[in-house]
Write a protein that holds these residues in place. Structure first.
Motif, short mmCIF file in Angstrom:
data_model
loop_
_atom_site.label_atom_id
_atom_site.label_comp_id
_atom_site.label_asym_id
_atom_site.label_seq_id
_atom_site.Cartn_x
_atom_site.Cartn_y
_atom_site.Cartn_z
N ALA A 192 35.12 64.33 31.41
CA ALA A 192 36.34 63.87 32.08
C ALA A 192 36.00 62.90 33.21
CB ALA A 192 37.13 65.05 32.62
N LEU A 193 34.99 63.25 34.02
CA LEU A 193 34.60 62.38 35.12
C LEU A 193 34.03 61.07 34.60
CD1 LEU A 193 34.17 61.89 38.14
CD2 LEU A 193 31.96 63.05 37.93
N ALA A 194 33.15 61.15 33.60
CA ALA A 194 32.53 59.93 33.05
C ALA A 194 33.59 59.03 32.42
CB ALA A 194 31.47 60.31 32.02
N LEU A 195 34.56 59.63 31.71
CA LEU A 195 35.62 58.85 31.09
C LEU A 195 36.50 58.18 32.14
CD1 LEU A 195 37.03 57.95 28.50
CD2 LEU A 195 38.35 60.08 28.54
N GLY A 196 36.83 58.92 33.20
CA GLY A 196 37.64 58.35 34.27
C GLY A 196 36.94 57.19 34.95
N ILE A 197 35.64 57.33 35.20
CA ILE A 197 34.87 56.25 35.83
C ILE A 197 34.75 55.06 34.88
CG2 ILE A 197 32.59 55.60 36.69
CD1 ILE A 197 32.39 58.36 37.94
N ALA A 198 34.61 55.34 33.58
CA ALA A 198 34.55 54.25 32.60
C ALA A 198 35.83 53.43 32.62
CB ALA A 198 34.31 54.82 31.19
N ILE A 199 36.97 54.11 32.76
CA ILE A 199 38.27 53.42 32.82
C ILE A 199 38.32 52.50 34.04
CG2 ILE A 199 40.75 53.77 33.18
CD1 ILE A 199 40.44 56.34 31.49
N GLN A 200 37.86 53.00 35.18
CA GLN A 200 37.93 52.17 36.39
C GLN A 200 36.80 51.13 36.42
OE1 GLN A 200 36.41 52.00 39.72
NE2 GLN A 200 34.53 52.90 38.92
N ASN A 201 35.76 51.30 35.61
CA ASN A 201 34.70 50.30 35.55
C ASN A 201 35.11 49.06 34.76
OD1 ASN A 201 32.87 51.66 37.09
ND2 ASN A 201 31.55 52.28 35.42
N PHE A 202 36.11 49.21 33.89
CA PHE A 202 36.56 48.07 33.09
C PHE A 202 36.96 46.88 33.97
CE2 PHE A 202 39.73 45.55 30.89
CZ PHE A 202 39.13 45.32 29.66
N PRO A 203 37.84 47.09 34.97
CA PRO A 203 38.17 45.94 35.83
C PRO A 203 37.00 45.43 36.64
CG PRO A 203 39.16 47.96 36.68
CD PRO A 203 38.65 48.27 35.31
N GLU A 204 36.05 46.30 36.99
CA GLU A 204 34.90 45.84 37.77
C GLU A 204 34.04 44.87 36.96
OE1 GLU A 204 32.69 49.00 39.52
OE2 GLU A 204 34.18 49.32 41.09
N GLY A 205 33.85 45.16 35.68
CA GLY A 205 33.09 44.25 34.83
C GLY A 205 33.77 42.90 34.73
N ALA A 206 35.10 42.93 34.60
CA ALA A 206 35.86 41.67 34.51
C ALA A 206 35.85 40.92 35.83
CB ALA A 206 37.29 41.97 34.08
N ILE A 207 35.89 41.66 36.93
CA ILE A 207 35.92 41.04 38.26
C ILE A 207 34.63 40.29 38.56
CG2 ILE A 207 35.85 41.63 40.73
CD1 ILE A 207 38.00 43.79 40.07
N VAL A 208 33.53 40.69 37.90
CA VAL A 208 32.28 39.96 38.06
C VAL A 208 32.21 38.76 37.11
CG1 VAL A 208 29.77 40.08 37.79
CG2 VAL A 208 30.98 41.94 38.89
N SER A 209 32.48 38.98 35.83
CA SER A 209 32.24 37.94 34.84
C SER A 209 33.24 36.78 34.92
CB SER A 209 32.27 38.54 33.42
OG SER A 209 33.54 39.08 33.11
N LEU A 210 34.52 37.08 35.16
CA LEU A 210 35.53 36.01 35.16
C LEU A 210 35.36 35.02 36.31
CD1 LEU A 210 38.67 38.02 34.00
CD2 LEU A 210 37.39 36.33 32.70
N PRO A 211 35.15 35.48 37.56
CA PRO A 211 34.91 34.49 38.63
C PRO A 211 33.65 33.66 38.39
CG PRO A 211 35.52 36.60 39.57
CD PRO A 211 35.29 36.83 38.10
N LEU A 212 32.63 34.26 37.81
CA LEU A 212 31.42 33.49 37.53
C LEU A 212 31.71 32.38 36.52
CD1 LEU A 212 28.70 36.30 37.24
CD2 LEU A 212 29.02 34.66 39.10
N ARG A 213 32.53 32.70 35.52
CA ARG A 213 32.89 31.70 34.53
C ARG A 213 33.69 30.58 35.17
NH1 ARG A 213 31.69 28.48 30.62
NH2 ARG A 213 33.46 27.87 29.31
N SER A 214 34.58 30.91 36.11
CA SER A 214 35.38 29.88 36.78
C SER A 214 34.53 28.98 37.66
CB SER A 214 36.48 30.54 37.63
OG SER A 214 35.93 31.26 38.71
N GLU A 215 33.33 29.44 38.03
CA GLU A 215 32.41 28.63 38.83
C GLU A 215 31.51 27.75 37.97
OE1 GLU A 215 30.18 31.13 41.42
OE2 GLU A 215 31.94 31.90 42.46
#
Length: 261
Positions: A151-174
Motif C-alpha cells: 500500500a505504501l509503495a503503491l501510494g508513493i509510486a502514484i505520487q512519483n509519477f508527477p515528479e518524473g514528469a516535472i523533471v523530464s518536461l522542463p528539461l525538454r523545454s530547455e
C-alpha cells in the motif's frame, strides 16, 4: 534479506518515476500549470496520508506498552526526521521548478542538474519510509503486514509519477533531447530503491527502535510536503485545484492503506 515480495515494494516507486518521465515522449511542451498544481496536490495528499496511516499510527501501536507515553517514539522520530531533512536541504544545492534562486551551498551546476537534485531530495525520505516498513514486516514482531508495504509503495509510486514528469518536461523545454530528458527523469528516482534497501539493512539491526524509525520516516516525508510541495502548489493561478487534489490524494492513500492493510 530481500524477498520477492519486498522487491516489489522496492521497485514500485521507481516504476512510478519512470512512467512519469516517459511523458516527455508524448507531450510537446511543459506541463500545463493547472495540471502541475493538481499533481503536486495529489502527491502532497498521498505523502501526508502515508505518513499518518503507514508510519505514525503503526509506530504508536508498537509502543502501546508505554501506555500514555506511546506517542513519544513517534513524536521524537518525527522531529529527528524533520531536522535531518532540514540539514540535507542546507547541504545539497538544488533548484525547485518555479524557484528563481538555488537553495543550499553556492555552486556552478547547470539549472537542469539542480532541478534533478531537488527531486532526489524529495525521494530520499520516500525510499527510507518504504525501507522502514519493509524492515518492520521482515522482523515479524511489528504487526506490520506485507499488504501495508504494498500500500505504501503503491501510494508513493502514484505520487512519483508527477515528479518524473516535472523533471523530464522542463528539461525538454530547455532543448535537451527527449531521450536524455527521459533518462534524467528516470534516474532522479534511483535514490529510492537504494535508500529502501539500505534502510532495510540498517533497520533490521535496530528492530527495538522501529517505532522511532517509523516516526523518522514520517517526519522526513512531511518536511518535503510542507517545505516544498505545498508552497509550489500554491504559487500563481489554479491553487484551488491543488487543494482539491490534495484531498483526493489523501483519501486515495487512506483507502489504499485500509483496504490493503
Amino acid at each position: 534479506m530481500v524477498t520477492n515480495e519486498v522487491l516489489i515494494g522496492v521497485l514500485l516507486p521507481l516504476a512510478g518515476t519512470v512512467l512519469g518521465a516517459a511523458c516527455v515522449f508524448f507531450m510537446r511542451r511543459e506541463m500545463n500549470q493547472a495540471v502541475h498544481h493538481g499533481l503536486l496536490g495529489l502527491a502532497s495528499g498521498v505523502m501526508t496520508a502515508a505518513s499518518v496511516w503507514s508510519l505514525l499510527i503503526p509506530a504508536m501501536d508498537q509502543a502501546e506498552t508505554m501506555g500514555k507515553w506511546a506517542f513519544f517514539p513517534a513524536a521524537m522520530g518525527l522531529w529527528i526526521g524533520f531536522l535531518f531533512l532540514l540539514l540535507i536541504d542546507h547541504l545539497i544545492p538544488h533548484l525547485h521548478k518555479n524557484g528563481s534562486e538555488a537553495e543550499g551551498p553556492k555552486c556552478k551546476l547547470p539549472k537542469s542538474a539542480m532541478m534533478v537534485l531537488a527531486v532526489i531530495l524529495h525521494n530520499i525520505p520516500e525510499g527510507m519510509a518504504v525501507g522502514v516498513v519493509c524492515a518492520g514486516w521482515l522482523s515479524g514482531q511489528s504487526g506490520i503486514g506485507m499488504t501495508a508495504v504494498i500500500a505504501l509503495a503503491l501510494g508513493i509510486a502514484i505520487q512519483n509519477f508527477p515528479e518524473g514528469a516535472i523533471v523530464s518536461l522542463p528539461l525538454r523545454s530547455e532543448g535537451v533531447s527527449r531521450s536524455k530528458a527521459f533518462a534524467w527523469g528516470a534516474l532522479s528516482g534511483i535514490v529510492e530503491p537504494i535508500g529502501t534497501i539500505l534502510t532495510i539493512c540498517l533497520a533490521e539491526l535496530f528492530v527495538p527502535a522501529l517505532p522511532y524509525l517509523l516516526g523518522f520516516a514520517a517526519g522526513a516525508m512531511l518536511y518535503v510536503v510542507v517545505e516544498d510541495l505545498i508552497p509550489e502548489m500554491s504559487l500563481g493561478k489554479h491553487s484551488n485545484i491543488g487543494t482539491l487534489c490534495f484531498a483526493a490524494g489523501f483519501v486515495l492513500m487512506m483507502a489504499l492503506d485500509v483496504a490493503l492493510g
